[in-house]
Design a protein around this motif. Structure first.
Motif, PDB file in Angstrom:
ATOM      1  N   LEU A 114       0.841  -1.205   0.000  1.00 35.96           N
ATOM      2  CA  LEU A 114       0.000   0.000   0.000  1.00 35.96           C
ATOM      3  C   LEU A 114       0.879   1.260   0.000  1.00 35.96           C
ATOM      4  O   LEU A 114       1.823   1.309   0.774  1.00 35.96           O
ATOM      5  CB  LEU A 114      -0.873   0.031   1.259  1.00 35.96           C
ATOM      6  N   ASN A 145      -0.796  -4.684   3.097  1.00 30.86           N
ATOM      7  CA  ASN A 145      -0.823  -3.638   4.115  1.00 30.86           C
ATOM      8  C   ASN A 145       0.408  -3.846   4.991  1.00 30.86           C
ATOM      9  O   ASN A 145       0.509  -4.841   5.704  1.00 30.86           O
ATOM     10  CB  ASN A 145      -2.122  -3.789   4.924  1.00 30.86           C
ATOM     11  N   SER A 147       1.351  -2.459   7.632  1.00 27.94           N
ATOM     12  CA  SER A 147       1.165  -2.378   9.086  1.00 27.94           C
ATOM     13  C   SER A 147       0.905  -3.747   9.691  1.00 27.94           C
ATOM     14  O   SER A 147       1.380  -4.058  10.772  1.00 27.94           O
ATOM     15  CB  SER A 147      -0.021  -1.492   9.462  1.00 27.94           C
ATOM     16  N   ASP A 148       0.103  -4.555   8.994  1.00 29.27           N
ATOM     17  CA  ASP A 148      -0.195  -5.863   9.576  1.00 29.27           C
ATOM     18  C   ASP A 148       0.239  -7.024   8.678  1.00 29.27           C
ATOM     19  O   ASP A 148      -0.009  -8.185   8.997  1.00 29.27           O
ATOM     20  CB  ASP A 148      -1.694  -5.975   9.928  1.00 29.27           C
ATOM     21  N   TYR A 152      -4.515  -8.313   0.780  1.00 24.79           N
ATOM     22  CA  TYR A 152      -5.963  -8.352   0.572  1.00 24.79           C
ATOM     23  C   TYR A 152      -6.297  -7.813  -0.809  1.00 24.79           C
ATOM     24  O   TYR A 152      -5.477  -7.140  -1.438  1.00 24.79           O
ATOM     25  CB  TYR A 152      -6.686  -7.555   1.672  1.00 24.79           C
ATOM     26  N   GLN A 159     -14.019  -7.273   2.817  1.00 29.14           N
ATOM     27  CA  GLN A 159     -12.632  -7.504   2.436  1.00 29.14           C
ATOM     28  C   GLN A 159     -12.311  -9.000   2.334  1.00 29.14           C
ATOM     29  O   GLN A 159     -12.769  -9.789   3.154  1.00 29.14           O
ATOM     30  CB  GLN A 159     -11.713  -6.847   3.476  1.00 29.14           C
TER      31      GLN A 159
END
Ligand SMILES: *[C@@H]1O[C@H](CO)[C@@H](O)[C@H](O)[C@H]1NC(C)=O
Ligand SMILES: *[C@@H]1O[C@H](CO)[C@@H](O)[C@H](O)[C@H]1NC(C)=O
Ligand SMILES: *[C@@H]1O[C@H](CO)[C@@H](O)[C@H](O)[C@H]1NC(C)=O
Ligand SMILES: *[C@@H]1O[C@H](CO)[C@@H](O)[C@H](O)[C@H]1NC(C)=O
Ligand SMILES: *[C@@H]1O[C@H](CO)[C@@H](O)[C@H](O)[C@H]1NC(C)=O
Ligand SMILES: *[C@@H]1O[C@H](CO)[C@@H](O)[C@H](O)[C@H]1NC(C)=O
Ligand SMILES: *[C@@H]1O[C@H](CO)[C@@H](O)[C@H](O)[C@H]1NC(C)=O
Ligand SMILES: *[C@@H]1O[C@H](CO)[C@@H](O)[C@H](O)[C@H]1NC(C)=O
Ligand SMILES: *[C@@H]1O[C@H](CO)[C@@H](O)[C@H](O)[C@H]1NC(C)=O
Ligand SMILES: *[C@@H]1O[C@H](CO)[C@@H](O)[C@H](O)[C@H]1NC(C)=O
Length: 422
Positions: A114, A145, A147-148, A152, A159
Motif C-alpha cells: 500500500l 498492508n 502495518s499488519d 488483501y 474484504q
C-alpha cells in the motif's frame, strides 16, 4: 521433496503434478478445499467450465482458492442452479502466470505494498461481464498492508484476504483466500459502491446528443457504460472535490457542451491504465506497457503525471491538477482512479481526441493476454520488498499457516495416502 516441504510449512497437500482434471479436483479435495473442488466439478458441466479447467492445467497459473466457508456467501449460493455463472466467477480466480515474489521465499505471492497494488489479467472473458479494450480479460488487484502484513484484494466488500500460498509442481501457485471474489460491475454500480455519488449525478446530468445508433441522446454515464465503449481510465473526483468546485461549475451550468468537454477531460478513451502503469509514468516518464507517454483525454487534452512527497498527481492540459487518492477501482469496461480535485478544463481538440482513440484501439487489437503483473513489478519507491519489510509477509504466512495446518492436517493425511506427496 518440494511437496513435503510445502506440506510441513504451509499445511497444503496438493498433488505435485495435477495434469488432468480429476487429479486437480482430487488434489483440491485433499487440501481441504472441498467446496472449491465441487464448484469446479459443477462448472465442468458447462463449456465455460471445461475451458477454464483445461486452461488451468496448461502452462503456468496462479489460482486464488476460496476456503470452504467462503462458499457460504449468498452471492455464490445464488449460483447453485447456474453452473455457467459459477464458471465465470471461478474464472475470475485464475491468472495466467505465477505471481511469486522471487526476492522472498519461493511461494510468496508477489504483491505491491500500500498504496501500490499488483494487478493481473484473469481468465474471465465472458463478454456480458467484461468489455475491456482489445477483448482483454478482466483484471484482479491486490495489495499488502505493511502495518499488519496482510495481503488483501481491492474492490471486494467485505474484504477478502490471502491466507497462504503454496507452489504446486512448477506450474501452479495456489493461494488460499477467505472469500469468493466478485467481478466488477458497471460504472454506475461501482461509483455508487464507492460513495462517489456526486460525480455519478454529474455524469447523469450531462447529455451527449445523438450518441446512440437510434439517434437518441446519451448521458456521459450512458456513454461510458455503452456496450460500444471498451476500455477507459476515468479520474473520478470525490464528493468533496465537487463541492469545492461548485462555483467554477456553476458558471458552466447552462452549457451542456462545456460540461461534456469538462467530463471528457476526466477520462482516457479506449485504454485502461492501471496504477503500476500510471505511477511508473509519474515517476519515470514512461512504462514498458505504454507505447507512448503521450496520454490524451477523450476531449483531446494531454494528461501529465507526477509524483512528489505529497503523492501522485494528474494534471490536465490547462494546468488543472489533482492528487490520486485511491486507485484501481475496477469496472466491467474500464478503471477508475479517485482524485481530490475537479480538473476544470473546458478546452477541447476533437481531431486529437479521435486520433488518440484510433491509436489506442489499434494498439489494443494487437496486444495479447499478458501473464504476470500488469505494468511490471511495483515501482521502487513503494516496493519495500527488500530489507526489513521481508519478514512481515513471512510472519503472516506462518501465523495463518498454523491455523491452516490444524484445519488441513486430517485431510492431508488422507491425501498422503492417495497421492505421492513427497
Ligand atoms: C468434466 O467433464 C468432462 C466431459 O463431460 C468429463 O469427461 C470429465 O471427466 C469431467 N471432469 C471432472 C473433473 O469432473
Ligand atoms: C513457467 O514458469 C517457470 C518458472 O517457474 C518458467 O521456467 C517456465 O518457462 C514457465 N512456462 C511458461 C509456459 O511460461
Ligand atoms: C456469459 O455468461 C452467461 C452466464 O452467466 C451466459 O448466459 C452467456 O451466454 C455468456 N456469454 C458469453 C458470450 O459467453
Ligand atoms: C492496515 O492495517 C492496519 C493495522 O491492522 C489497519 O489499522 C489499517 O486499517 C489497514 N489498512 C487498510 C487499508 O486496510
Ligand atoms: C438531446 O440533446 C440536445 C442537445 O443537448 C437537446 O437540445 C435535446 O433536447 C436533447 N433531446 C432529448 C430528447 O433530451
Ligand atoms: C435508443 O437506444 C438506447 C440504447 O440502446 C436505448 O436505451 C433507448 O431507449 C433508445 N431510444 C429510443 C427512443 O428508442
Ligand atoms: C449493443 O446494444 C445494442 C442495443 O441494446 C444492441 O443492438 C447491439 O447489438 C449491442 N452491441 C454489441 C456489440 O453488443
Ligand atoms: C458552450 O460552450 C461551447 C464550448 O465551450 C462554446 O463553443 C459555446 O459557445 C457555448 N455556448 C453558449 C450558449 O455559451
Ligand atoms: C506535488 O505536485 C503537485 C502537482 O504538480 C503540486 O501541485 C504540489 O505543489 C507538489 N507538492 C510538492 C510538495 O512538491
Ligand atoms: C471514443 O472516441 C470515439 C471516436 O472519437 C467516439 O466515437 C466515442 O464516443 C468515444 N467514447 C467515449 C467513451 O468517449
Amino acid at each position: 521433496m518440494r511437496s513435503l516441504a510445502i506440506l510441513s510449512t504451509l499445511g497444503f497437500c496438493l498433488h505435485a503434478q495435477a495434469q488432468n482434471p480429476s487429479d486437480l479436483i482430487s488434489s483440491l479435495q485433499g487440501a481441504g478445499l472441498t467446496s472449491l473442488a465441487s464448484a469446479l466439478e459443477r462448472a465442468n458441466g458447462t463449456q465455460e467450465g471445461q475451458s477454464l479447467i483445461s486452461q488451468l492445467l496448461n502452462g503456468n497459473h496462479t489460482l486464488f482458492a476460496p476456503d470452504n466457508q467462503a462458499f457460504d456467501d449468498p452471492r455464490v449460493q445464488s449460483l447453485a442452479d447456474d453452473p455457467a455463472g459459477l464458471a465465470n466467477v471461478l474464472a475470475y480466480h485464475v491468472l495466467p502466470g505465477i505471481f511469486v515474489n522471487s526476492s522472498m521465499n519461493s511461494s510468496a505471492l508477489n504483491s505491491g505494498v500500500l498504496p501500490n497494488a499488483t494487478l493481473g489479467y484473469t481468465l474471465l472473458s465472458n463478454s456480458t461481464l467484461v468489455q475491456l479494450e482489445g477483448n482483454k480479460t478482466q483484471v484482479l488487484a491486490w495489495s499488502r498492508n505493511d502495518s499488519d502484513g496482510q495481503i488483501y484484494f481491492l474492490n471486494q466488500d467485505p474484504q477478502i484476504n490471502v491466507l497462504n500460498t503454496s507452489l504446486v509442481g512448477n506450474n501452479l501457485l495456489v493461494a488460499s483466500i477467505d472469500g469468493v471474489l466478485q467481478p466488477p460491475g458497471n460504472i454506475s454500480t461501482v461509483l455508487d459502491q464507492n460513495n462517489l455519488t456526486s460525480v455519478l449525478g454529474f455524469l447523469n446530468m450531462v447529455n451527449v446528443p445523438g450518441f446512440y445508433a437510434n439517434g437518441s441522446n446519451a448521458t456521459v454515464d450512458g456513454v461510458l457504460d455503452a456496450n460500444t465503449t471498451r476500455g477507459y481510465t476515468f479520474f473520478a473526483p470525490t464528493n468533496q472535490a465537487l463541492r469545492n468546485a461548485n462555483s467554477s461549475l456553476a458558471g458552466l451550468a447552462d452549457n451542456q457542451t462545456s460540461l461534456a468537454i469538462l467530463l471528457q477531460n476526466h477520462y482516457i478513451n479506449a485504454t485502461s491504465y492501471y496504477s503500476p502503469q500510471l505511477y511508473s509514468v509519474a515517476a519515470n516518464g514512461s512504462n514498458p506497457d505504454l507505447n507512448s507517454s503521450n496520454i490524451i483525454s477523450a476531449a483531446g487534452q494531454p494528461f501529465n503525471f507526477n509524483t512528489n512527497s505529497s503523492g501522485t498527481f494528474v494534471t490536465s492540459g490547462n494546468g488543472a491538477s489533482a492528487r490520486i487518492v485511491k486507485s484501481d477501482v475496477l469496472t466491467e469496461n474500464g478503471v477508475i482512479h479517485v482524485i481530490d480535485n475537479v480538473l476544470v478544463n473546458t478546452d477541447s481538440d476533437a481531431a486529437r481526441a479521435s486520433s488518440a482513440y484510433a491509436s489506442a484501439t489499434s494498439v489494443a487489437a494487437q496486444s495479447s493476454t499478458q501473464a504476470g503483473p500488469i505494468g511490471g513489478l511495483p515501482t521502487s519507491s513503494a516496493t519495500s520488498t527488500s530489507g526489513t519489510n521481508n519478514h512481515t509477509n513471512d510472519a503472516t504466512s506462518i501465523r495463518v499457516a498454523s491455523t491452516w495446518t490444524l484445519i488441513l492436517a486430517g485431510a492431508c493425511g488422507w491425501a498422503m495416502a492417495m497421492f505421492v506427496c513427497a
